[in-house]
Design a protein around this motif. Structure first.
Motif, PDB file in Angstrom:
ATOM      1  N   PRO A 162      65.160  28.775  59.879  1.00 47.05           N
ATOM      2  CA  PRO A 162      65.008  30.237  59.939  1.00 47.05           C
ATOM      3  C   PRO A 162      63.797  30.791  59.204  1.00 47.05           C
ATOM      4  CG  PRO A 162      66.818  29.615  58.481  1.00 47.05           C
ATOM      5  CD  PRO A 162      66.400  28.370  59.184  1.00 47.05           C
TER       6      PRO A 162
ATOM      7  N   PHE B 140      66.029  38.140  61.337  1.00 50.91           N
ATOM      8  CA  PHE B 140      67.341  37.834  61.910  1.00 50.91           C
ATOM      9  C   PHE B 140      68.391  38.905  61.618  1.00 50.91           C
ATOM     10  CE2 PHE B 140      65.231  33.692  61.898  1.00 50.91           C
ATOM     11  CZ  PHE B 140      65.433  33.341  63.227  1.00 50.91           C
TER      12      PHE B 140
ATOM     13  N   ASN C 223      74.273  33.173  67.294  1.00 54.49           N
ATOM     14  CA  ASN C 223      73.502  33.879  66.270  1.00 54.49           C
ATOM     15  C   ASN C 223      73.381  35.363  66.621  1.00 54.49           C
ATOM     16  OD1 ASN C 223      72.082  33.281  63.733  1.00 54.49           O
ATOM     17  ND2 ASN C 223      70.276  34.090  64.792  1.00 54.49           N
TER      18      ASN C 223
END
Length: 408
Positions: free
Chosen positions: A233, A306, A217
């Motif tokens: 997430p 993210f 990731n």
């Protein structure tokens, strides 16, 4: 952004003084009814609050480290902690440890059996064994049995999250935080006992979390998963500043995983795979890139999304301490001056904003302008992170803090 403080590399005398200062503050947490109390901003114990297992374990661990450094005055606090873990916080009916208990009746306030808390029982018991406490071996044996039979999932190579009090129902959630502290604890068990099995378990966790989840990731580590280890997430998007399960990427955990990956590398010796060092560097670099001065102000943000965009911009003391520890650990392993430079920069940041020379310990939380805040943490309950940051540079490379002191 204010002008940066002059980088500061503390010598051994300064580090020893800082450990003494922190321990002087921490010993006030001894609760007269058992365990260790939550401390407020001035170090006063909040005796009406529940007694938390994870916090009592951290205090017991620090007391053991003090004893290992020759402070016999810390033996009383160590004994107090071991007694609490054997008699106050342990579930006498179903085994294992409660999340917290009432300070007067010792009835459970949080009856859930949490891997996070049990990992800290392993850590505290290991450190107490290293410090020679007579009751610690039985505590460690008990904790190892519970961890092995209730939390370790050999098929996954990872630990489960939590159970109800009677161990009948497991939580439908898996988390990286509990596994991170499992690595810390398992390496301590290995180094104190010499048993290779916990080291092997720690290695499996690191391979899955660091070399798997994080590497896959772009080093922005997902923290929250389903019971089948599928990432979640959006978990806690609506409560992003959660104390233990915040939304997104926790910058301090990237740094903590970086350091723990190097501890594992030390534990494995010649058998350590080359990716451990590479991955530790990648985690560190991502934390610095995404977290340090990410919003134009001094310090590390708490979390990002993210894509690396800051979410919770408050500054947490433990994030900085983990930066200090990771920078020091990498500086010893890599011929790259930037790590020692970061180490000096972050000690200067600590002295400027977090170390409290008036009321003691470190301020636990600051707002984005580096003013005292209490959104995530209230008071100053935790000396474990700061104490370890002040101890690590005094040790040779080791798998754990207790092991480093025991074998020096």
């Amino acid at each position: 952004m204010s002008s940066a403080p002059t980088p500061f590399t503390p010598d051994e005398t300064w580090l020893a003084g800082e450990r003494t200062r922190l321990w002087t503050f921490a010993r006030g947490a001894v609760h007269p009814n058992g365990g260790f109390a939550w401390l407020d901003d001035r170090g006063e114990p909040e005796l009406d609050q529940p007694v938390h297992t994870w916090l009592s374990c951290r205090m017991t661990h620090v007391a053991a480290l003090e004893v290992l450094q020759g402070n016999d005055d810390a033996r009383a606090a160590l004994d107090h902690g071991v007694h609490a873990l054997r008699e106050v916080l342990r579930d006498p009916e179903h085994g294992g440890w409660f999340g917290s208990v009432d300070p007067t009746t010792h009835e459970p306030v949080v009856a859930t059996k949490e891997c996070y808390a049990h990992a800290f029982v392993l850590l505290a018991a290991s450190s107490a064994v290293a410090a020679g406490h007579p009751g610690a071996q039985g505590l460690l044996d008990d904790a190892r049995e519970v961890y092995a039979t209730r939390f370790w999932n050999d098929a996954d190579g990872l630990a489960m999250e939590s159970w109800d009090r009677a161990w009948r129902t497991a939580e439908d959630y898996r988390g990286v935080n509990a596994n991170m502290h499992s690595v810390e604890a398992l390496l301590a068990v290995h180094e104190v006992t010499g048993d290779p099995e916990p080291r092997a378990q720690a290695a499996r966790i690191v391979e899955r979390v660091v070399h798997g989840f994080a590497s896959g990731n772009d080093w922005r580590l997902p923290e929250h998963f389903t019971a089948d280890w599928l990432p979640l997430p959006d978990f806690n998007r609506d409560t992003p500043a959660d104390q233990f399960r915040p939304f997104g990427v926790t910058i301090g955990h990237l740094l903590e995983w970086s350091r723990l990956t190097l501890h594992l590398r030390t534990a494995l010796g010649a058998a350590a795979p080359s990716w451990l060092l590479d991955d530790a560097m990648s985690l560190f670099d991502t934390a610095v890139r995404d977290g340090w001065h990410a919003d134009g102000e001094d310090g590390f943000v708490y979390t990002t999304d993210f894509q690396g965009v800051p979410v919770v911009r408050n500054r947490l003391h433990w994030v900085l301490t983990e930066g200090i520890g990771a920078a020091w650990a990498l500086a010893r392993e890599v011929d790259e001056p930037s790590y020692a430079e970061w180490y000096a920069v972050w000690w200067a940041e600590a002295e400027r904003h977090f170390i409290d020379r008036v009321d003691g310990s470190w301020r636990h939380e600051l707002d984005p302008s580096n003013q005292p805040a209490a959104t995530v943490w209230v008071g100053k309950p935790d000396v474990y992170h700061a104490y370890q940051a002040a101890l690590l540079p005094s040790l040779e490379p080791a798998a754990s803090f207790a092991g480093g002191l025991l074998h020096r």
